[in-house]
Design a protein around this motif. Structure first.
Motif, PDB file in Angstrom:
ATOM      1  N   LEU A 254      27.140  71.576  42.732  1.00  0.00           N
ATOM      2  CA  LEU A 254      27.491  70.690  41.622  1.00  0.00           C
ATOM      3  C   LEU A 254      26.571  69.475  41.588  1.00  0.00           C
ATOM      4  O   LEU A 254      26.117  69.050  40.516  1.00  0.00           O
ATOM      5  CB  LEU A 254      28.947  70.248  41.754  1.00  0.00           C
TER       6      LEU A 254
ATOM      7  N   SER B 221      38.121  63.765  43.680  1.00  0.00           N
ATOM      8  CA  SER B 221      36.833  63.236  44.130  1.00  0.00           C
ATOM      9  C   SER B 221      35.951  62.848  42.957  1.00  0.00           C
ATOM     10  O   SER B 221      35.336  61.778  42.946  1.00  0.00           O
ATOM     11  CB  SER B 221      36.117  64.265  45.011  1.00  0.00           C
ATOM     12  N   PHE B 222      35.897  63.708  41.938  1.00  0.00           N
ATOM     13  CA  PHE B 222      35.044  63.420  40.791  1.00  0.00           C
ATOM     14  C   PHE B 222      35.592  62.261  39.965  1.00  0.00           C
ATOM     15  O   PHE B 222      34.827  61.421  39.480  1.00  0.00           O
ATOM     16  CB  PHE B 222      34.883  64.668  39.923  1.00  0.00           C
TER      17      PHE B 222
ATOM     18  N   TYR C 163      42.661  72.967  46.356  1.00  0.00           N
ATOM     19  CA  TYR C 163      41.243  72.627  46.463  1.00  0.00           C
ATOM     20  C   TYR C 163      40.669  72.181  45.118  1.00  0.00           C
ATOM     21  O   TYR C 163      39.786  71.320  45.074  1.00  0.00           O
ATOM     22  CB  TYR C 163      40.454  73.808  47.021  1.00  0.00           C
ATOM     23  N   ARG C 164      41.176  72.745  44.040  1.00  0.00           N
ATOM     24  CA  ARG C 164      40.750  72.275  42.721  1.00  0.00           C
ATOM     25  C   ARG C 164      41.181  70.828  42.507  1.00  0.00           C
ATOM     26  O   ARG C 164      40.446  70.035  41.904  1.00  0.00           O
ATOM     27  CB  ARG C 164      41.317  73.175  41.620  1.00  0.00           C
TER      28      ARG C 164
ATOM     29  N   LEU D 214      30.202  71.951  46.455  1.00  0.00           N
ATOM     30  CA  LEU D 214      29.935  70.533  46.186  1.00  0.00           C
ATOM     31  C   LEU D 214      28.440  70.273  46.072  1.00  0.00           C
ATOM     32  O   LEU D 214      27.993  69.557  45.163  1.00  0.00           O
ATOM     33  CB  LEU D 214      30.542  69.681  47.300  1.00  0.00           C
TER      34      LEU D 214
ATOM     35  N   PHE E  77      38.683  68.524  44.303  1.00  0.00           N
ATOM     36  CA  PHE E  77      37.468  68.291  43.520  1.00  0.00           C
ATOM     37  C   PHE E  77      37.744  67.353  42.349  1.00  0.00           C
ATOM     38  O   PHE E  77      36.933  66.465  42.042  1.00  0.00           O
ATOM     39  CB  PHE E  77      36.908  69.619  43.014  1.00  0.00           C
ATOM     40  N   THR E  78      38.894  67.530  41.703  1.00  0.00           N
ATOM     41  CA  THR E  78      39.242  66.665  40.574  1.00  0.00           C
ATOM     42  C   THR E  78      39.387  65.219  41.012  1.00  0.00           C
ATOM     43  O   THR E  78      38.832  64.310  40.380  1.00  0.00           O
ATOM     44  CB  THR E  78      40.554  67.144  39.923  1.00  0.00           C
TER      45      THR E  78
ATOM     46  N   VAL F 220      37.604  65.988  48.567  1.00  0.00           N
ATOM     47  CA  VAL F 220      36.786  67.092  49.070  1.00  0.00           C
ATOM     48  C   VAL F 220      36.321  66.811  50.494  1.00  0.00           C
ATOM     49  O   VAL F 220      36.401  67.685  51.369  1.00  0.00           O
ATOM     50  CB  VAL F 220      35.583  67.327  48.140  1.00  0.00           C
TER      51      VAL F 220
ATOM     52  N   LEU G 130      30.988  60.807  46.070  1.00  0.00           N
ATOM     53  CA  LEU G 130      31.472  62.132  46.449  1.00  0.00           C
ATOM     54  C   LEU G 130      31.329  62.375  47.952  1.00  0.00           C
ATOM     55  O   LEU G 130      32.124  63.126  48.534  1.00  0.00           O
ATOM     56  CB  LEU G 130      30.703  63.217  45.679  1.00  0.00           C
TER      57      LEU G 130
ATOM     58  N   ILE H  28      33.227  75.240  50.620  1.00  0.00           N
ATOM     59  CA  ILE H  28      33.499  74.022  49.849  1.00  0.00           C
ATOM     60  C   ILE H  28      32.263  73.136  49.810  1.00  0.00           C
ATOM     61  O   ILE H  28      31.927  72.562  48.765  1.00  0.00           O
ATOM     62  CB  ILE H  28      34.697  73.262  50.452  1.00  0.00           C
ATOM     63  N   SER H  29      31.560  73.035  50.931  1.00  0.00           N
ATOM     64  CA  SER H  29      30.345  72.218  50.988  1.00  0.00           C
ATOM     65  C   SER H  29      29.263  72.762  50.066  1.00  0.00           C
ATOM     66  O   SER H  29      28.567  72.001  49.384  1.00  0.00           O
ATOM     67  CB  SER H  29      29.828  72.149  52.430  1.00  0.00           C
TER      68      SER H  29
END
Length: 277
Positions: free
Chosen positions: A258, A63-64, A56-57, A255, A60-61, A229, A212, A251-252
């Motif tokens: 952030l 996606s960003f 999951y990390r 996100l 996020f990586t 994500v 995102l 997770i939502s």
């Protein structure tokens, strides 16, 4: 008198009902269920699983990285495009604005299908460039391809958001700077860009959030095999194997948190830019 003042607010009642049903209620449901584990008890297990999981990390990586790259590239190209539009004639400028408005709605599955035809492994342009020896390792279905596709749909959106901000730039400013000996680069660096900085920062945040939150284009292009994500959330909610809506809710919420943090930083920077300039 009070009845006359209250009547206009009655028009907004359907809007508030729709806002509550389709915006606020799902948001409250997501936040509440993110704190409920698989056994139905209140806990932070979902958040611990997201934070401790390399999978999951990585989502996020990815996606960003893709969103930041496409936001920066789209913002840069859109800024140059808006500056060029200001020097076009009236009819041509209106045609270009209408074309930009039309292309901003070209996204999702049709956009992914179009890129597959053009830049896929057997796409028209890919075969042509490969024949000429100009391209050998471009992967439309990986990070490179997603970055290109994301940048494509970010450009028209950025142009529509930035173009009104260019009205703040007066033609006399550039002429006066030129008469005083300032170069074109100096004018943009010390006059134009500082004036446009609030609009540029705000547009960047919108582009970042747009990247995102993109799902249909990425899923169609990669068949859900690229770790993003939005793809992970969709698989946890509507996947074929294990449904974990509470984990998807966590997770939502992460996100969303952030994005709220980034937006607050942006507002702080915008206020500072207005104060300075």
């Amino acid at each position: 008198m009070n009845n006359r003042l209250c009547r206009p607010f009655l028009v907004f009642i359907p809007f508030f009902i729709i806002l509550g049903l389709f915006q606020l209620a799902p948001l409250v449901w997501v936040v509440i269920n993110s704190f409920i584990n698989n056994d139905g008890h209140w806990s932070l297990d979902n958040y611990q699983q997201v934070v401790s999981s390399p999978f999951y990390r990585q989502a996020f990586t990815h996606s960003f990285l893709v969103s930041i790259f496409s936001a920066v590239a789209g913002l840069l190209i859109a800024t140059i495009g808006c500056a060029s539009l200001r020097h076009m004639q009236g009819k041509i400028r209106n045609i270009m604005i209408a074309f930009t408005n039309m292309t901003s709605n070209f996204a999702g599955v049709p956009l992914a299908f179009a890129f597959i035809i053009v830049l896929g492994f057997n796409g028209a342009i890919t075969l042509m460039l490969r024949k000429w020896g100009w391209i050998n390792s471009f992967d439309l279905y990986g990070t490179q391809g997603l970055s290109v596709v994301y940048t494509y749909f970010q450009i028209p959106l950025a142009m529509l958001l930035l173009y009104p901000a260019f009205d703040a730039l007066k033609v006399d400013w550039e002429e006066a700077a030129s008469l005083l000996g300032a170069s074109h680069r100096y004018y943009w660096q010390h006059i134009a860009l500082p004036v446009l900085s609030p609009a540029l920062l705000g547009t960047f945040i919108i582009l970042l959030a747009n990247g995102l939150g993109t799902y249909a284009t990425a899923y169609t292009l990669t068949s859900g095999n690229y770790n993003l994500v939005t793809v992970r959330i969709a698989n946890l909610v509507a996947g074929d194997l294990f449904l974990q809506p509470n984990l998807a809710a966590a997770i939502s919420v992460i996100l969303m948190s952030l994005l709220i943090f980034i937006t607050c930083v942006n507002q702080w920077l915008v206020k500072r830019s207005y104060h300075v300039y």
